[in-house]
Design a protein around this motif. Structure first.
Motif, mmCIF file in Angstrom:
data_model
loop_
_atom_site.group_PDB
_atom_site.id
_atom_site.type_symbol
_atom_site.label_atom_id
_atom_site.label_comp_id
_atom_site.label_asym_id
_atom_site.label_seq_id
_atom_site.Cartn_x
_atom_site.Cartn_y
_atom_site.Cartn_z
ATOM 1 N N ASN A 56 -5.357 -39.234 33.074
ATOM 2 C CA ASN A 56 -5.216 -37.876 33.610
ATOM 3 C C ASN A 56 -3.960 -37.184 33.084
ATOM 4 O OD1 ASN A 56 -7.569 -37.646 35.209
ATOM 5 N ND2 ASN A 56 -6.633 -39.007 36.723
ATOM 6 N N ASN A 57 -2.913 -37.977 32.801
ATOM 7 C CA ASN A 57 -1.690 -37.348 32.285
ATOM 8 C C ASN A 57 -1.019 -38.186 31.189
ATOM 9 O OD1 ASN A 57 -0.759 -39.370 34.087
ATOM 10 N ND2 ASN A 57 1.054 -38.173 34.638
ATOM 11 N N TRP A 58 -1.802 -39.032 30.520
ATOM 12 C CA TRP A 58 -1.263 -39.820 29.413
ATOM 13 C C TRP A 58 -2.220 -39.700 28.239
ATOM 14 C CZ3 TRP A 58 0.859 -45.470 30.172
ATOM 15 C CH2 TRP A 58 1.503 -45.894 28.999
ATOM 16 N N THR A 59 -1.682 -39.254 27.125
ATOM 17 C CA THR A 59 -2.471 -39.039 25.917
ATOM 18 C C THR A 59 -1.932 -39.902 24.787
ATOM 19 O OG1 THR A 59 -2.809 -36.749 26.609
ATOM 20 C CG2 THR A 59 -3.310 -37.273 24.322
ATOM 21 N N PHE A 60 -2.845 -40.580 24.101
ATOM 22 C CA PHE A 60 -2.511 -41.349 22.914
ATOM 23 C C PHE A 60 -2.959 -40.539 21.706
ATOM 24 C CE2 PHE A 60 -2.214 -44.376 26.210
ATOM 25 C CZ PHE A 60 -1.419 -45.409 25.768
ATOM 26 N N LEU A 61 -2.072 -40.438 20.698
ATOM 27 C CA LEU A 61 -2.330 -39.554 19.560
ATOM 28 C C LEU A 61 -2.484 -40.299 18.248
ATOM 29 C CD1 LEU A 61 0.187 -36.682 20.362
ATOM 30 C CD2 LEU A 61 -2.268 -36.781 20.858
ATOM 31 N N THR A 62 -3.381 -39.779 17.422
ATOM 32 C CA THR A 62 -3.650 -40.246 16.069
ATOM 33 C C THR A 62 -4.204 -39.041 15.300
ATOM 34 O OG1 THR A 62 -4.698 -42.009 14.791
ATOM 35 C CG2 THR A 62 -6.009 -41.064 16.599
ATOM 36 N N GLY A 63 -4.867 -39.305 14.179
ATOM 37 C CA GLY A 63 -5.517 -38.204 13.463
ATOM 38 C C GLY A 63 -4.643 -37.490 12.455
ATOM 39 N N TYR A 64 -3.499 -38.010 12.160
ATOM 40 C CA TYR A 64 -2.609 -37.476 11.139
ATOM 41 C C TYR A 64 -2.423 -38.566 10.095
ATOM 42 C CZ TYR A 64 -0.014 -39.603 14.977
ATOM 43 O OH TYR A 64 0.363 -40.440 16.001
ATOM 44 N N SER A 65 -1.773 -38.231 9.008
ATOM 45 C CA SER A 65 -1.573 -39.219 7.946
ATOM 46 C C SER A 65 -0.353 -40.097 8.231
ATOM 47 C CB SER A 65 -1.376 -38.506 6.601
ATOM 48 O OG SER A 65 -0.121 -37.835 6.588
ATOM 49 N N GLN A 66 -0.303 -41.231 7.548
ATOM 50 C CA GLN A 66 0.869 -42.112 7.649
ATOM 51 C C GLN A 66 2.116 -41.367 7.167
ATOM 52 O OE1 GLN A 66 0.647 -45.272 8.982
ATOM 53 N NE2 GLN A 66 2.875 -45.270 8.990
ATOM 54 N N ASP A 67 1.968 -40.604 6.071
ATOM 55 C CA ASP A 67 3.103 -39.820 5.561
ATOM 56 C C ASP A 67 3.610 -38.835 6.609
ATOM 57 O OD1 ASP A 67 3.067 -41.130 3.130
ATOM 58 O OD2 ASP A 67 1.928 -39.559 2.100
#
Length: 186
Positions: A115-126
């Motif tokens: 509900n209030n914690w988001t895990f992020l990805t979807g960008y490059s390693q660089d």
């Protein structure tokens, strides 16, 4: 006499203001990422909220599991204190491995409240290797497959998107200090 009155009023107003001890003001640049629910999220989506952030990756063999566990404890403390509009944001430092599905499974192991914690990805390693150091003043470097060097810090971010303070996140976490600092920002 008028100047004395103005100075007195300003001094009294300053006395009532509470500050965060050893605070900083590091403005964050915008970012675009994908959540564990495969939805877009950027800095603009967090404006107006106080948030705690960290860097992690799901195949981390050492500091990430205790950090995630400690963040889960902090999330529960925030809820128990009745603090509202507090978000938790975890940036993956291994985005090619940490897909939204992988992040969701990882977080579920720790009993994360999405509900209030988001895990992020979807960008490059660089991107993450540049964004972290420039904005969070931290080290991020993929040293080999399945091994990314990063620091074990939690970051307190204010409603305007400025980092206000860093805390150790893997051991001897100053939970009460973090809660107090969140209250100060509210």
């Amino acid at each position: 006499m008028f100047i004395f009155l103005v100075i007195s009023v300003l001094l009294m107003a300053a006395c009532g203001k509470k500050d965060i001890k050893d605070s900083v003001t590091w403005p964050l640049k915008d970012f675009t990422a994908t959540t564990q629910d495969n939805k877009p999220l950027g800095l603009k989506d967090l404006k107006g909220k106080i948030w705690i952030s960290d860097f992690m990756f799901t195949s981390c063999p050492d500091i990430c599991p205790p950090m995630t566990s400690n963040m889960t404890k902090l999330q529960k403390m925030v809820k128990d204190e009745g603090l509202k509009d507090i978000e938790f944001v975890s940036f993956s430092v291994d985005p090619t491995v940490d897909t939204p599905e992988v992040l969701k499974r990882y977080a579920a192991q720790f009993g994360v409240d999405f509900n209030n914690w988001t895990f992020l990805t979807g960008y490059s390693q660089d991107f993450i290797e540049e964004y972290g150091p420039k904005n969070f003043k931290t080290i991020i470097k993929k040293v080999s497959e399945g091994n990314v060097m990063h620091q074990p810090y939690f970051y307190l971010v204010d409603r305007d998107g400025n980092i206000k303070k860093t805390y150790k996140g893997n051991e001897e976490v100053p939970f009460d200090e973090i809660i107090g600092d969140i209250k100060t920002l509210q």
